[in-house]
Motif scaffolding. Structure first.
Motif, PDB file in Angstrom:
ATOM      1  N   ILE A  13      -2.306   5.742  -6.334  1.00  0.00           N
ATOM      2  CA  ILE A  13      -3.235   4.492  -5.483  1.00  0.00           C
ATOM      3  C   ILE A  13      -4.470   4.525  -4.921  1.00  0.00           C
ATOM      4  N   ALA A  14      -5.040   4.067  -5.626  1.00  0.00           N
ATOM      5  CA  ALA A  14      -6.846   3.754  -5.787  1.00  0.00           C
ATOM      6  C   ALA A  14      -6.841   5.351  -5.291  1.00  0.00           C
ATOM      7  N   ASP A  15      -7.674   5.536  -3.870  1.00  0.00           N
ATOM      8  CA  ASP A  15      -8.028   7.102  -3.927  1.00  0.00           C
ATOM      9  C   ASP A  15      -6.618   8.206  -3.355  1.00  0.00           C
ATOM     10  N   TYR A  16      -5.742   7.969  -3.818  1.00  0.00           N
ATOM     11  CA  TYR A  16      -4.147   8.288  -2.859  1.00  0.00           C
ATOM     12  C   TYR A  16      -3.268   9.415  -3.781  1.00  0.00           C
ATOM     13  N   GLN A  17      -3.008  10.414  -3.581  1.00  0.00           N
ATOM     14  CA  GLN A  17      -1.742  10.774  -4.801  1.00  0.00           C
ATOM     15  C   GLN A  17      -1.121  10.920  -4.027  1.00  0.00           C
ATOM     16  N   VAL A  18       0.697   9.973  -4.358  1.00  0.00           N
ATOM     17  CA  VAL A  18       1.866  10.359  -4.784  1.00  0.00           C
ATOM     18  C   VAL A  18       3.015  11.227  -4.257  1.00  0.00           C
ATOM     19  N   GLU A  19       3.500  12.382  -3.276  1.00  0.00           N
ATOM     20  CA  GLU A  19       3.989  13.873  -3.108  1.00  0.00           C
ATOM     21  C   GLU A  19       4.788  13.260  -3.354  1.00  0.00           C
ATOM     22  N   ARG A  20       5.401  12.743  -1.804  1.00  0.00           N
ATOM     23  CA  ARG A  20       6.975  12.107  -1.931  1.00  0.00           C
ATOM     24  C   ARG A  20       7.205  10.768  -0.888  1.00  0.00           C
ATOM     25  N   VAL A  29       7.478   0.812   2.688  1.00  0.00           N
ATOM     26  CA  VAL A  29       7.782   2.641   1.707  1.00  0.00           C
ATOM     27  C   VAL A  29       6.999   3.329   2.373  1.00  0.00           C
ATOM     28  N   VAL A  30       7.284   4.219   2.637  1.00  0.00           N
ATOM     29  CA  VAL A  30       5.888   5.018   3.490  1.00  0.00           C
ATOM     30  C   VAL A  30       6.399   6.701   2.608  1.00  0.00           C
ATOM     31  N   TYR A  31       5.082   7.007   2.118  1.00  0.00           N
ATOM     32  CA  TYR A  31       5.226   7.895   1.240  1.00  0.00           C
ATOM     33  C   TYR A  31       4.365   9.334   2.080  1.00  0.00           C
ATOM     34  N   LYS A  45       1.649   4.311   2.803  1.00  0.00           N
ATOM     35  CA  LYS A  45       2.920   3.138   3.719  1.00  0.00           C
ATOM     36  C   LYS A  45       2.275   1.937   1.621  1.00  0.00           C
ATOM     37  N   VAL A  46       3.578   1.404   1.175  1.00  0.00           N
ATOM     38  CA  VAL A  46       2.831   0.084   0.441  1.00  0.00           C
ATOM     39  C   VAL A  46       4.362  -1.212   0.808  1.00  0.00           C
ATOM     40  N   ALA A  85      -3.924  -1.910  -5.185  1.00  0.00           N
ATOM     41  CA  ALA A  85      -4.661  -1.296  -6.957  1.00  0.00           C
ATOM     42  C   ALA A  85      -3.706  -0.945  -7.394  1.00  0.00           C
ATOM     43  N   ASN A  86      -3.540  -1.569  -8.125  1.00  0.00           N
ATOM     44  CA  ASN A  86      -2.605  -1.529  -9.888  1.00  0.00           C
ATOM     45  C   ASN A  86      -0.750  -2.523  -8.892  1.00  0.00           C
ATOM     46  N   GLY A  87      -1.541  -3.621  -8.713  1.00  0.00           N
ATOM     47  CA  GLY A  87      -0.245  -4.470  -7.743  1.00  0.00           C
ATOM     48  C   GLY A  87       0.073  -4.351  -6.098  1.00  0.00           C
ATOM     49  N   VAL A  88       0.030  -2.962  -6.046  1.00  0.00           N
ATOM     50  CA  VAL A  88       0.552  -2.618  -5.363  1.00  0.00           C
ATOM     51  C   VAL A  88      -0.572  -2.293  -3.812  1.00  0.00           C
ATOM     52  N   LEU A  89      -0.490  -3.060  -2.896  1.00  0.00           N
ATOM     53  CA  LEU A  89       0.049  -3.226  -1.374  1.00  0.00           C
ATOM     54  C   LEU A  89      -0.341  -2.133  -0.438  1.00  0.00           C
ATOM     55  N   TYR A  90      -1.369  -1.057  -0.009  1.00  0.00           N
ATOM     56  CA  TYR A  90      -0.813  -0.129   0.434  1.00  0.00           C
ATOM     57  C   TYR A  90      -2.133   0.441   1.853  1.00  0.00           C
TER      58      TYR A  90
END
Length: 287
Positions: A13-20, A29-31, A45-46, A85-90
């Motif tokens: 998501i943008a410059d961030y790679q989701v891990e868990r 939801v927070v990753y 946080k998305v 990014a990709n329709g996701v607010l973060y």
């Protein structure tokens, strides 16, 4: 509005790679994620998928990032970036590797007086900074106080105030969803419940409820039904804290009674003033 794409582990998501996933609430939801530019871990946080079609929730989510970014304070969690990014607010923020205060109380029960006072002083400082920016946090509760491991002196925790989604100018009633209201009821000021104008003294009341719970190991008003709890906040005097925390004297009870007065005009003028009075009554101080 871009179409929302489901988030899976490893997604970017943008410059961030989701891990868990590390947290979930009524709105978001927070990753744990990796900042691919800086090589650091962040809390990402998305906006929750079921909220993406709501203009109100989208507006409020973006509002949170603007408010938190506008207040530079050592006990407000720093925001690194926000957008869509990709329709996701973060919102990307500092990852705090520690529990929130609610989880700590669930795990360990009541906290030592000294530790509670230090956390209270840090959160009070953050709240007063919010109020100096002509805003009311509106959602002060243990779950919105993150505790990082401190490396300063003998203080085990460093507190961060989070979640500015309900922050509003004074005299406006913060808005809540039904889910959030249930989670926040044990800390709601009487004026929030009745729909009266709210200012920083509403946050002070909520902070006093949090401090009481941290010291007593349970809420100010233990009630089985939400309606009974709402009525208690509006009409009942807080039970004497000294009876539930024998380390404290009756002087503390007077401080807590003033901080949780039913009328805002009868409370302390600031959160730091409340904590200073509490420290004086408890016969101690924090650095």
């Amino acid at each position: 509005m871009a179409r929302y794409q489901p988030i899976h582990l490893g997604a970017q998501i943008a410059d961030y790679q989701v891990e868990r996933e590390i947290g979930r609430g009524g709105m978001s939801v927070v990753y744990l994620a990796k900042d691919l530019r800086m090589g650091r871990s962040v809390a990402l946080k998305v906006l929750a998928p079921e909220r993406t079609r709501s203009d109100d929730f989208r507006r409020r989510f973006l509002h949170e990032s603007r408010v938190a970014t506008s207040i530079d304070h050592p006990h407000i969690v720093p925001i690194f970036g926000a957008g869509e990014a990709n329709g996701v607010l973060y919102i990307a923020m500092r990852y705090v590797d520690g529990p929130d205060l609610g989880a700590l109380l669930d795990r360990d029960g009541p906290l030592p007086v000294t530790g509670t006072m230090r956390i209270a002083a840090q959160v009070a400082s953050a709240l007063d900074a919010v109020h100096e920016h002509r805003l009311v946090h509106g959602n002060v509760k243990p779950g919105n106080i993150l505790l990082a491991t401190s490396i300063v002196g003998d203080d085990p925790y460093y507190a961060y105030l989070i979640d500015f989604g309900l922050a509003k100018p004074p005299l406006e009633a913060p808005f809540t969803t039904a889910d959030e209201l249930v989670a926040t009821v044990p800390y709601l000021a009487p004026e929030q419940i009745s729909g009266r104008p709210v200012d920083g003294r509403g946050d002070l009341y909520s902070l006093a409820c949090v401090v009481y719970e941290a010291l007593a190991g349970g809420p100010v008003f233990p009630r089985d039904e939400d309606v009974a709890l709402l009525l208690a906040h509006q009409y009942d005097s807080p039970p004497e804290l000294s009876r539930r925390c024998p380390e404290l004297t009756a002087a503390v009870d007077s401080v807590m009674a003033k901080a949780m007065a039913k009328s805002p005009e009868d409370r302390y003028g600031s959160c730091r003033e409340f904590v200073a009075a509490l420290l004086s009554a408890a016969g101690g101080r924090v650095s």
